[in-house]
Design a protein around this motif. Structure first.
Motif, mmCIF file in Angstrom:
data_model
loop_
_atom_site.group_PDB
_atom_site.id
_atom_site.type_symbol
_atom_site.label_atom_id
_atom_site.label_comp_id
_atom_site.label_asym_id
_atom_site.label_seq_id
_atom_site.Cartn_x
_atom_site.Cartn_y
_atom_site.Cartn_z
ATOM 1 N N CYS B 51 0.813 -1.222 0.000
ATOM 2 C CA CYS B 51 0.000 0.000 0.000
ATOM 3 C C CYS B 51 0.847 1.274 0.000
ATOM 4 N N ARG B 52 2.124 1.148 0.227
ATOM 5 C CA ARG B 52 3.054 2.282 0.222
ATOM 6 C C ARG B 52 2.839 3.242 1.397
ATOM 7 N N LYS B 53 2.078 2.817 2.387
ATOM 8 C CA LYS B 53 1.900 3.682 3.553
ATOM 9 C C LYS B 53 3.230 3.861 4.309
ATOM 10 N N CYS B 54 4.062 2.819 4.271
ATOM 11 C CA CYS B 54 5.362 2.921 4.950
ATOM 12 C C CYS B 54 6.227 3.977 4.278
ATOM 13 N N GLU B 55 6.126 4.033 2.951
ATOM 14 C CA GLU B 55 6.894 5.056 2.221
ATOM 15 C C GLU B 55 6.445 6.446 2.647
ATOM 16 N N GLU B 56 5.139 6.578 2.771
ATOM 17 C CA GLU B 56 4.586 7.865 3.169
ATOM 18 C C GLU B 56 5.007 8.206 4.596
ATOM 19 N N GLY B 57 4.938 7.200 5.487
ATOM 20 C CA GLY B 57 5.338 7.420 6.878
ATOM 21 C C GLY B 57 6.792 7.847 6.960
ATOM 22 N N CYS B 58 7.629 7.234 6.128
ATOM 23 C CA CYS B 58 9.051 7.588 6.088
ATOM 24 C C CYS B 58 9.223 9.028 5.648
ATOM 25 N N PHE B 59 8.456 9.382 4.618
ATOM 26 C CA PHE B 59 8.597 10.737 4.065
ATOM 27 C C PHE B 59 8.174 11.790 5.083
ATOM 28 N N PHE B 69 13.743 18.390 -1.068
ATOM 29 C CA PHE B 69 12.712 19.097 -0.291
ATOM 30 C C PHE B 69 13.312 20.002 0.775
ATOM 31 N N LYS B 70 14.630 19.858 1.009
ATOM 32 C CA LYS B 70 15.282 20.546 2.108
ATOM 33 C C LYS B 70 15.105 22.058 2.025
ATOM 34 N N ASN B 71 15.485 22.605 0.885
ATOM 35 C CA ASN B 71 15.469 24.065 0.767
ATOM 36 C C ASN B 71 14.328 24.571 -0.087
ATOM 37 N N ASP B 72 13.393 23.683 -0.356
ATOM 38 C CA ASP B 72 12.329 24.040 -1.294
ATOM 39 C C ASP B 72 11.003 23.489 -0.797
ATOM 40 N N PRO B 73 10.332 24.237 0.098
ATOM 41 C CA PRO B 73 9.077 23.723 0.657
ATOM 42 C C PRO B 73 7.992 23.564 -0.401
ATOM 43 N N PRO B 78 5.930 13.474 -3.434
ATOM 44 C CA PRO B 78 5.535 12.280 -4.192
ATOM 45 C C PRO B 78 4.096 11.876 -3.836
ATOM 46 N N ASP B 79 3.408 11.284 -4.817
ATOM 47 C CA ASP B 79 2.040 10.833 -4.578
ATOM 48 C C ASP B 79 2.078 9.370 -4.136
ATOM 49 N N PHE B 80 1.925 9.162 -2.836
ATOM 50 C CA PHE B 80 2.072 7.803 -2.312
ATOM 51 C C PHE B 80 0.850 6.934 -2.559
ATOM 52 N N ALA B 81 -0.250 7.559 -3.031
ATOM 53 C CA ALA B 81 -1.440 6.762 -3.345
ATOM 54 C C ALA B 81 -1.316 6.114 -4.719
ATOM 55 N N ASP B 82 -0.358 6.569 -5.480
ATOM 56 C CA ASP B 82 -0.161 6.036 -6.834
ATOM 57 C C ASP B 82 0.504 4.660 -6.756
ATOM 58 N N LEU B 83 -0.283 3.631 -7.045
ATOM 59 C CA LEU B 83 0.281 2.275 -6.956
ATOM 60 C C LEU B 83 0.840 1.798 -8.291
ATOM 61 N N GLU B 84 0.713 2.640 -9.311
ATOM 62 C CA GLU B 84 1.266 2.283 -10.632
ATOM 63 C C GLU B 84 2.774 2.078 -10.556
ATOM 64 N N ASN B 93 16.828 6.234 -3.289
ATOM 65 C CA ASN B 93 17.750 7.244 -3.793
ATOM 66 C C ASN B 93 17.826 8.362 -2.763
ATOM 67 N N CYS B 94 18.510 9.439 -3.113
ATOM 68 C CA CYS B 94 18.767 10.449 -2.091
ATOM 69 C C CYS B 94 17.511 11.195 -1.674
ATOM 70 N N ASN B 95 16.383 10.947 -2.348
ATOM 71 C CA ASN B 95 15.135 11.575 -1.929
ATOM 72 C C ASN B 95 14.113 10.565 -1.429
ATOM 73 N N THR B 96 14.524 9.317 -1.342
ATOM 74 C CA THR B 96 13.620 8.260 -0.894
ATOM 75 C C THR B 96 14.413 7.241 -0.082
ATOM 76 N N TYR B 97 14.126 7.179 1.208
ATOM 77 C CA TYR B 97 14.863 6.225 2.036
ATOM 78 C C TYR B 97 14.334 4.806 1.918
ATOM 79 N N THR B 98 13.068 4.687 1.507
ATOM 80 C CA THR B 98 12.513 3.337 1.410
ATOM 81 C C THR B 98 11.555 3.234 0.238
#
Lengths: 390, 376
Positions: B51-59, B69-73, B78-84, B93-98
């Protein structure tokens, strides 16, 4: 003394100079990009492939091809082979430049080059093979700088400094061989930590030994190879002794290379046998492994041996070129072909043209510096004032 | 006591390296089985629904620290509801830990979560030449950005392809990887991903407890689970553990031995001390032997010359005596002059013949080794 630079003295617009200038300009352009837009803007590196040709060529090949320094100095100073006398300074010069530019090139590759001294002075990661490489290279560049310095002191006429450095020759030579043994082998040992990412034919617990042994014949072959180039461009800078000994150096180093390469072939075979990796020999990777070991080790070793028997200097020069190419091939095979072999083709690395541009830039800088030094300083000839010193 | 301890350590290190490069560790009879109180996470692919909820929780926890995202609010989240996205193979990668990947198996789609496995003996920490990675006794492997040189050897070393790099930064490129939410754990909170999981596919706890839980699940439902707990022993064991309905290799888990990363390199590192210790002896010995041989050859040559000159002198003397006798007998002054001349000539001739050969860099001391031999 030697001041007969006859050809192309009055004009700077020679084809060689124009090409050099273009390479330097492109190099400067990429340098600006690299340090203003980041590594990603000039390389094809990614999270799966953190090390590209700046490691494979500039570091791994750069270091192994600069091994002529320790092989020549130990042949002359330690093993007492007097006919290498005229080869010592050119070998030290190219080794020093080789290492200096390895360090220079690393400033492009690491993300925060201003922290390159951290492993030595700030936080020592002693469990890392790379720490050992870094420390050894740092120390060896220093050793080579001191070993090279008499040429500078003679050029500038600073006799005091020259006589200060000369008593250090033997200890420095020994230290240089120790440091070379360590870091040449450690560059191979870097890959010991990632057995699951390496093709079994190139992964062996003996890989540090392979790297060290191959550095011997790489260094000796580079001395021969550089000799070929130097006789083309810097012939006028060579004194009678250099010219008299040149063929002898080729014959002696060629013969020694033949022996070392035969031993190396045996241990490479043993590396395959020990892990029982024979089944891989019948795959595409196996074929490529055979190309490397048969085509670029066994063949030049055989040519060297034939050249030694027939005292055929030209044959040995051909063998030297093949050997140098073979060592380059080996370092690329370990660091690029074998590394990440299990990834999909789409996930593999192929260099960006600007990465190649930087490597070409660095090589050009080395050649330019080498030409400058050999033109100005007593490298290919002995300084008349110091010929019979003490 | 201190000195004794030092000596013991030294001899153990030396002997270990000398006897077998594979066990340069002094402690050949003991083994490290992880910090006893270390925590970890168990991911159960049988329960995971992708379900990618863990990805969202991580983010939610880490997003503000990531380069994009650091210097750019205003940067688009990312759209974590997108299961495609599950249709393609992804990595961190450097913008996604999981990330969660889907694998098609004979038991239907199976999901596996990727992030740092927080090894018990991490390859990254072993490989780092500035100690920018630290394995904490609590479990997480943490990164110290202020030390990082950016050599990326950690990325080469990691068998799981976990550390990532911010190649886009010119002035402060760093390595990015999952922290196991170490700051939250220190405060008694759950890692972001674990907290977000709606199916309890992620269990946080002491690693030793997690192994028991995993075994229990396999024992209770052997038909649902593969018998192996991935991470229990891989490269010395990881603090993230995995249960799978199919063989773990089908979920693209790498096949790894049990040998930890430090063990893989300890032999080579041990050999360094051997080289430093014995090379000076061997090379210095080679130098000394050559020097001695040159000196001996010179002495022999000198001796031969001395003997030869002495012999000739004697011969010339005898000749002279003979000639003198003859001259005396003849009482002829002219003849006597001739004889004297003959003597001188003889000496000159032999001296020329046995003149000492050009010494080949004879008694060279280190300092003049490079300066001499100008005669060659």
């Amino acid at each position: 003394m030697n001041t007969h630079d006859n050809g192309a003295k009055n004009t700077l617009l020679t084809p060689g100079n124009v090409i050099t200038a273009i390479i330097l300009l492109v190099g400067l352009f990429i340098t600006v990009l690299r340090f203003t837009k980041g590594i990603g803007s000039v390389t094809a590196l990614d999270d799966n492939n953190p090390w590209g040709i700046w490691i494979s060529f500039d570091l791994l090949c750069g270091v192994v091809l600069a091994a002529g320094g320790y092989t020549t100095t130990s042949a002359y100073y330690l093993f007492g082979l007097k006919h290498f006398r005229s080869a010592v300074r050119p070998a030290i010069t190219s080794a020093f430049l080789g290492y200096a530019f390895v360090v220079f090139a690393l400033h492009y590759d690491v993300g925060q080059p201003w922290r390159l001294v951290y492993p030595i002075f700030v936080s020592q990661g002693t469990t890392s093979i790379l720490f050992e490489v870094g420390l050894c290279v740092f120390l060896y560049v220093t050793v080579l700088a001191i070993e090279f310095s008499p040429a500078v002191w003679e050029w500038l006429g600073i006799k005091k400094l020259r006589s200060l450095v000369l008593p250090l020759t033997i200890p420095l030579t020994i230290l240089g061989v120790i440091l070379s043994t360590m870091h040449q082998s450690s560059l191979g040992a870097l890959y010991l930590i990632a057995p699951s990412k390496m093709h079994p034919l190139w992964y062996s617990s003996f890989i540090p030994v392979f790297f060290f042994i191959s550095s011997m014949f790489a260094g000796m072959s580079m001395v021969i190879f550089e000799g070929i180039l130097a006789h083309k461009g810097l012939h006028g800078k060579m004194d009678a002794l250099h010219l008299k000994q040149a063929d002898g150096v080729v014959l002696a180093f060629g013969k020694a290379s033949a022996f070392v390469m035969m031993g190396y072939l045996f241990i490479r075979f043993y590396g395959v046998a020990m892990d029982n990796n024979f089944k891989y020999l019948f795959t595409g990777y196996g074929l490529w492994f055979l190309v490397e070991t048969i085509g670029f080790v066994a063949l030049p070793a055989f040519l060297y041996a034939m050249g030694a028997r027939e005292r055929n200097v030209s044959l040995m020069k051909i063998a030297a070129v093949i050997t140098v190419l073979g060592v380059v091939l080996n370092r690329f095979n370990v660091s690029q072909v074998a590394f990440n072999y299990q990834l999909d083709a789409s996930e593999r690395y192929f260099p960006h043209w600007m990465e190649i541009g930087v490597s070409v830039f660095v090589v050009t800088l080395i050649i330019t510096a080498y030409r400058f030094i050999c033109t100005k300083m007593p490298v290919m000839y002995e300084h008349p004032e110091y010929k019979d010193a003490h | 006591m201190q000195r004794r301890k030092f000596l013991t350590l030294m001899s153990a290190a030396g002997l270990g390296a000398a006897l077998s490069p594979a066990s340069a560790n002094a402690a050949a009879t003991t083994s490290f089985n992880g910090h006893p109180e270390a925590v970890g996470v168990l991911h159960d692919s049988v329960r995971c629904i992708g379900c990618r909820k863990c990805e969202e929780g991580c983010f939610k926890v880490n997003g503000q620290d990531l380069p994009a995202f650091k210097n750019d609010p205003s940067a688009q989240r990312p759209d974590f509801a997108d299961l495609e996205v599950l249709n393609k193979k992804r990595r961190t990668n450097c913008n996604t830990y999981t990330v969660v990947n889907r694998y098609q198996t004979e038991k239907g789609p199976v999901y596996r979560k990727l992030q740092c496995n927080h090894c018990q003996e991490p390859a990254c920490a072993s490989a780092c030449f500035v100690k920018a990675f630290v394995k904490t006794p609590e479990g997480p492997v943490v990164y110290k950005p202020e030390l990082c040189v950016g050599c990326r050897y950690c990325m080469v070393a990691c068998p799981f392809y976990v550390p990532t790099y911010d190649y886009g930064s010119a002035w402060n490129p760093l390595v990015y990887k999952c922290t196991m939410c170490a700051p939250r754990i220190a405060k008694g909170q759950l890692p972001g991903c674990v907290e977000a999981c709606p199916k309890e596919a992620l269990v946080f706890g002491k690693r030793t407890d997690l192994i028991n839980i995993a075994r229990e699940r396999i024992q209770k439902n052997p038909e649902l689970y593969d018998a192996k707990v991935f991470g229990e022993s891989e490269m010395g064991g990881t603090n993230w553990l995995y249960l799978s309905p199919v063989q773990h290799t089908e979920l693209a888990q790498p096949e790894l031995g049990k040998t930890s990363a430090p063990e893989l390199t300890s032999g080579a590192l041990g050999a360094v001390a051997m080289v430093a210790g014995i090379w000076p002896v061997l090379l210095g010995g080679a130098y000394a032997i050559n020097k001695r041989r040159t000196k001996m050859a010179q002495e022999e040559a000198k001796e031969a010359v001395t003997t030869a000159v002495a012999t000739t002198r004697e011969e010339a003397e005898a000749k002279l005596q003979k000639a003198l006798a003859k001259a005396e007998k003849d009482k002829d002054a002219a003849v006597a002059r001739e004889v004297k001349k003959a003597r001188e000539e003889a000496i000159q001739e032999t001296e020329a013949k046995f003149a000492p050969p050009q010494a080949p860099d004879g008694e060279s001391t280190p300092e003049d080794a490079s300066g001499k031999e100008g005669d060659a």
